[in-house]
Design a protein around this motif. Structure first.
Motif, PDB file in Angstrom:
ATOM      1  N   VAL A  48       0.856  -1.190   0.000  1.00  0.00           N
ATOM      2  CA  VAL A  48       0.000   0.000   0.000  1.00  0.00           C
ATOM      3  C   VAL A  48       0.889   1.236   0.000  1.00  0.00           C
ATOM      4  O   VAL A  48       1.887   1.301   0.722  1.00  0.00           O
ATOM      5  CB  VAL A  48      -0.933   0.031   1.229  1.00  0.00           C
ATOM      6  CG1 VAL A  48      -1.744   1.328   1.253  1.00  0.00           C
ATOM      7  CG2 VAL A  48      -1.857  -1.170   1.237  1.00  0.00           C
ATOM      8  N   LEU A  49       0.512   2.226  -0.802  1.00  0.00           N
ATOM      9  CA  LEU A  49       1.174   3.526  -0.816  1.00  0.00           C
ATOM     10  C   LEU A  49       0.088   4.587  -0.734  1.00  0.00           C
ATOM     11  O   LEU A  49      -0.879   4.544  -1.501  1.00  0.00           O
ATOM     12  CB  LEU A  49       1.992   3.708  -2.090  1.00  0.00           C
ATOM     13  CG  LEU A  49       2.705   5.060  -2.265  1.00  0.00           C
ATOM     14  CD1 LEU A  49       3.746   5.252  -1.169  1.00  0.00           C
ATOM     15  CD2 LEU A  49       3.343   5.159  -3.646  1.00  0.00           C
ATOM     16  N   GLY A  50       0.227   5.524   0.203  1.00  0.00           N
ATOM     17  CA  GLY A  50      -0.846   6.489   0.377  1.00  0.00           C
ATOM     18  C   GLY A  50      -0.402   7.804   0.983  1.00  0.00           C
ATOM     19  O   GLY A  50       0.721   7.954   1.468  1.00  0.00           O
ATOM     20  N   VAL A  51      -1.342   8.730   0.947  1.00  0.00           N
ATOM     21  CA  VAL A  51      -1.170  10.054   1.544  1.00  0.00           C
ATOM     22  C   VAL A  51      -2.422  10.357   2.356  1.00  0.00           C
ATOM     23  O   VAL A  51      -3.541  10.125   1.892  1.00  0.00           O
ATOM     24  CB  VAL A  51      -0.970  11.147   0.472  1.00  0.00           C
ATOM     25  CG1 VAL A  51      -0.839  12.523   1.132  1.00  0.00           C
ATOM     26  CG2 VAL A  51       0.244  10.846  -0.391  1.00  0.00           C
ATOM     27  N   LYS A  52      -2.250  10.861   3.569  1.00  0.00           N
ATOM     28  CA  LYS A  52      -3.388  11.208   4.400  1.00  0.00           C
ATOM     29  C   LYS A  52      -3.126  12.536   5.101  1.00  0.00           C
ATOM     30  O   LYS A  52      -1.966  12.959   5.265  1.00  0.00           O
ATOM     31  CB  LYS A  52      -3.684  10.118   5.429  1.00  0.00           C
ATOM     32  CG  LYS A  52      -2.558   9.843   6.410  1.00  0.00           C
ATOM     33  CD  LYS A  52      -2.934   8.706   7.342  1.00  0.00           C
ATOM     34  CE  LYS A  52      -1.804   8.383   8.323  1.00  0.00           C
ATOM     35  NZ  LYS A  52      -2.180   7.273   9.239  1.00  0.00           N
ATOM     36  N   GLY A  53      -4.212  13.175   5.480  1.00  0.00           N
ATOM     37  CA  GLY A  53      -4.053  14.466   6.134  1.00  0.00           C
ATOM     38  C   GLY A  53      -5.353  14.957   6.734  1.00  0.00           C
ATOM     39  O   GLY A  53      -6.438  14.429   6.463  1.00  0.00           O
ATOM     40  N   GLU A  54      -5.237  15.984   7.537  1.00  0.00           N
ATOM     41  CA  GLU A  54      -6.380  16.614   8.192  1.00  0.00           C
ATOM     42  C   GLU A  54      -6.451  18.061   7.735  1.00  0.00           C
ATOM     43  O   GLU A  54      -5.605  18.885   8.095  1.00  0.00           O
ATOM     44  CB  GLU A  54      -6.237  16.525   9.712  1.00  0.00           C
ATOM     45  CG  GLU A  54      -7.426  17.084  10.471  1.00  0.00           C
ATOM     46  CD  GLU A  54      -7.301  16.898  11.966  1.00  0.00           C
ATOM     47  OE1 GLU A  54      -7.788  17.764  12.716  1.00  0.00           O
ATOM     48  OE2 GLU A  54      -6.695  15.889  12.384  1.00  0.00           O
ATOM     49  N   VAL A  55      -7.449  18.340   6.894  1.00  0.00           N
ATOM     50  CA  VAL A  55      -7.599  19.687   6.344  1.00  0.00           C
ATOM     51  C   VAL A  55      -8.185  20.631   7.368  1.00  0.00           C
ATOM     52  O   VAL A  55      -7.777  21.796   7.478  1.00  0.00           O
ATOM     53  CB  VAL A  55      -8.477  19.638   5.073  1.00  0.00           C
ATOM     54  CG1 VAL A  55      -8.649  21.032   4.482  1.00  0.00           C
ATOM     55  CG2 VAL A  55      -7.860  18.697   4.040  1.00  0.00           C
TER      56      VAL A  55
END
Length: 233
Positions: free
Chosen positions: A194-201
């Motif tokens: 798995v390759l991903g990007v996550k964040g809290e806007v």
């Protein structure tokens, strides 16, 4: 309980219902004092039973079969420094049946190393699986994941995992209630990446975008070979 389709279950009385009973008990113990003990541990063991009645393929005269499973997990770890941890996790599944099928044991060892520094989270390990009772063999799989924050509230992560996947009666029943009531080979996940990007806007909005790739050997597969449902030309 649920009914069989009359058209595909001619060998059964139409009023016969398929039924199963299941239950599980579990016990856990672990350390909770990281200051006085050089090593920490968690140990759990559980017993579960799954009984299925009125087997549609009639492989047993009494039309019932029970699978008993003892699932045990032991995790032992210690700190090398403030930001480094090494450990060993061992999982064991013992399966035995009321009759007809022989018992077997699945054992998996997972040594690992964790590193934390300035927001970086790194986990490096491997899994070694050993099977006894259905033809002894050894399988290996990776166990690696990393997460790095590249901005405030945002991070990129990657995972490369795998390992043993138990195909017990409960799992098969969830996939298909009309399965053949016979043990299947356990699946082996060779690669699950798995390759991903996550964040809290904001406080009310976050996101997680990812893509992955999976290679599994002996995955669950069901074939409908009943004559009543076979089309003839």
């Amino acid at each position: 309980n649920f009914n069989y389709d009359r058209s595909s279950s001619s060998s059964f009385n139409p009023t016969t219902n398929q039924s199963f009973q299941k239950y599980r008990v579990q016990a856990n113990i672990g350390s909770n004092d990281a200051n006085s003990l050089p090593l920490q541990f968690k140990i759990s063991t559980g017993y579960s039973s799954f009984r299925k009645n009125h087997l549609w393929d009639n492989i047993l005269k009494d039309k019932s079969l029970t699978e008993n499973l003892v699932h045990s997990v032991a995790d032992l770890w210690g700190d090398l420094s403030m930001d480094q941890v090494v450990g060993l996790r061992i999982t064991m599944d013992n399966l035995f049946y009321s009759h007809y099928y022989s018992a077997y044991t699945a054992l998996e060892a997972n040594p690992y190393y964790n590193f934390f520094y300035d927001g970086l989270r790194l986990h490096v390990g491997g899994k070694v699986h050993y099977n006894v009772g259905r033809g002894s063999f050894v399988q290996v799989a990776p166990d690696v994941n990393v997460e790095y924050p590249f901005a405030e509230g945002f991070s990129i992560y990657a995972e490369l995992g795998g390992g043993h996947q138990l195909n017990d009666f409960r799992t098969l029943e969830l996939e298909c209630p009309y399965w053949a009531s016979r043990p299947m080979k356990d699946a082996h996940v060779r690669i699950n990446s798995v390759l991903g990007v996550k964040g809290e806007v904001s406080n009310v909005f976050d996101f997680n975008l990812q893509m992955g790739y999976n290679v599994t050997k002996d995955d669950i597969c069901f074939l409908n070979l009943h004559p009543a449902t076979t089309t003839r030309r």
